[in-house]
Scaffold this active site. Structure first.
Site, PDB file in Angstrom:
ATOM      1  N   ARG A   1      70.865  72.292 -53.793  1.00 31.64           N
ATOM      2  CA  ARG A   1      71.142  73.636 -53.280  1.00 31.64           C
ATOM      3  C   ARG A   1      72.426  73.557 -52.468  1.00 31.64           C
ATOM      4  O   ARG A   1      72.762  72.516 -51.902  1.00 31.64           O
ATOM      5  CB  ARG A   1      70.007  74.130 -52.392  1.00 31.64           C
ATOM      6  CG  ARG A   1      68.646  74.240 -53.076  1.00 31.64           C
ATOM      7  CD  ARG A   1      67.593  74.733 -52.087  1.00 31.64           C
ATOM      8  NE  ARG A   1      66.284  74.920 -52.701  1.00 31.64           N
ATOM      9  CZ  ARG A   1      65.324  73.997 -52.704  1.00 31.64           C
ATOM     10  NH1 ARG A   1      65.525  72.811 -52.117  1.00 31.64           N
ATOM     11  NH2 ARG A   1      64.153  74.253 -53.280  1.00 31.64           N
TER      12      ARG A   1
ATOM     13  N   LYS B   1      64.199  73.142 -48.587  1.00 29.34           N
ATOM     14  CA  LYS B   1      63.460  74.259 -48.004  1.00 29.34           C
ATOM     15  C   LYS B   1      62.184  73.758 -47.349  1.00 29.34           C
ATOM     16  O   LYS B   1      61.566  72.800 -47.815  1.00 29.34           O
ATOM     17  CB  LYS B   1      63.113  75.276 -49.097  1.00 29.34           C
ATOM     18  CG  LYS B   1      64.298  76.104 -49.568  1.00 29.34           C
ATOM     19  CD  LYS B   1      63.850  77.182 -50.544  1.00 29.34           C
ATOM     20  CE  LYS B   1      65.017  78.086 -50.951  1.00 29.34           C
ATOM     21  NZ  LYS B   1      64.604  79.135 -51.906  1.00 29.34           N
TER      22      LYS B   1
ATOM     23  N   HIS C   1      74.615  77.763 -57.367  1.00 36.27           N
ATOM     24  CA  HIS C   1      73.219  77.779 -57.805  1.00 36.27           C
ATOM     25  C   HIS C   1      73.118  77.762 -59.330  1.00 36.27           C
ATOM     26  O   HIS C   1      72.116  77.311 -59.881  1.00 36.27           O
ATOM     27  CB  HIS C   1      72.496  79.001 -57.239  1.00 36.27           C
ATOM     28  CG  HIS C   1      71.073  78.714 -56.857  1.00 36.27           C
ATOM     29  ND1 HIS C   1      70.732  77.844 -55.839  1.00 36.27           N
ATOM     30  CD2 HIS C   1      69.893  79.149 -57.371  1.00 36.27           C
ATOM     31  CE1 HIS C   1      69.416  77.774 -55.738  1.00 36.27           C
ATOM     32  NE2 HIS C   1      68.885  78.546 -56.676  1.00 36.27           N
TER      33      HIS C   1
END
Length: 335
Positions: free
Chosen positions: A160, A191, A270
């Site tokens: 990411r 995340k 992305h």
């Protein structure tokens, strides 16, 4: 062709309750004429449906609404379009409730069919390799080394953009992430503050080594100078002023580089992550492995790439299989 229920001379709607509501949103709520026009179209649909089943608007029940939603969906209206219509109907019944004309809102718990999630955009293998292999020979060597290393890590590791910006040159207790060149591994913080280790291929290692050889040319002369309270020597990817690159800066650089490389459409970071996942899955069919590499908490998030993989197989079939080129009605055999 649709015939409006509004009077062509006065513009008044045939049902007095609907007209009162339209007057309410036009004059009391002072909504824009365009919005009022859309509300009018939505309520015309509601009036038509109710008339067809022989019920008044105040007698409509949730079962009616669900049936009409199913009809609209079967007639090809999108989930988003149905959701907008339901929103208009819901507002009408909220007003009827305030006026004491209905006991409950029949639209309250009715939802539109879920729209199919669009597939993530991924590059073809050829386009991804073209971008990763691109060299801007006339560019600033410092910027060229940095940008090439960023693309290699984004595509080669499926990172990411936030994980890329968080990388430091060396491992430390304060580092969000780092690259171990000797081991060929990137340690990233994803995340949910979950750490994972991602393999770094030989090409990415070479690009990082080339970047590290010139990286320090942009650093302040004094080694103890700090920028925004942090050592400028920490971040792996920095700007000309020695500060850590932002996600926005990386988006801009990748977009610019993709256009310079001759790709038909601009690429964002992305998209390189999607391409990484799709291409690994095409080669290995290891969904669990791709899940681990991407750092997805749930396998369902990763499964979207199986749809991309199927598209790849379908295109390969259309391009290569003899039966894919037969015209309708042709048997393909000899008599």
């Amino acid at each position: 062709m649709h015939e409006s229920n509004a009077d062509p001379v006065t513009g008044q709607f045939g049902d007095p309750l609907v007209q009162r509501y339209l007057d309410h949103v036009r004059f009391e709520k002072r909504l824009a004429e365009r919005t009022v026009a859309l509300y009018t179209l939505d309520l015309e649909k509601l009036f038509e449906h109710a008339t067809q089943v022989g019920v008044g608007l105040t007698a409509v029940e949730p079962s009616h609404i669900r049936r009409w939603v199913a009809q609209m969906h079967s007639n090809g209206r999108s989930g988003r379009g149905i959701a907008l219509i339901l929103s208009g109907w819901r507002g009408f019944y909220i007003w009827l409730g305030r006026e004491g004309l209905v006991a409950s809102n029949p639209v309250l718990d009715v939802r539109a069919p879920k729209a199919a999630k669009p597939l993530p955009k991924a590059l073809s293998v050829d386009d991804a390799v073209q971008l990763a292999s691109f060299q801007a020979l006339d560019a600033d060597p410092w910027l060229e080394a940095r940008d090439a290393a960023m693309v290699e890590l984004l595509y080669g590791g499926g990172l990411r953009v936030a994980e890329l910006t968080g990388l430091d040159v060396q491992a430390s207790d304060a580092a969000r992430g780092w690259v171990d060149l000797a081991a060929g591994e990137a340690h990233v913080l994803g995340k949910g503050s979950k750490r994972r280790i991602v393999p770094v291929g030989a090409k990415a290692v070479q690009a990082l080594q080339a970047w590290l050889r010139v990286r320090d040319l942009a650093l302040p002369v004094a080694p103890d100078v700090t920028v925004a309270g942090a050592s400028p020597r920490a971040a792996l990817f920095i700007g000309r002023n020695g500060t850590r690159l932002t996600s926005q800066s990386i988006w801009q650089r990748v977009r610019q580089r993709s256009l310079q490389a001759g790709l038909a459409a601009p690429v964002h970071p992305h998209m390189l992550r999607h391409s990484f996942a799709s291409h690994v899955l095409q080669s290995s069919s290891d969904l669990r492995g791709v899940q681990e590499l991407l750092g997805h908490a749930n396998i369902s998030t990763t499964q979207i790439y199986t749809r991309l993989d199927f598209q790849h197989l379908a295109k390969a079939y259309d391009a290569a299989h003899p039966r894919a080129h037969l015209k309708p009605g042709a048997s393909g055999g000899s008599k």
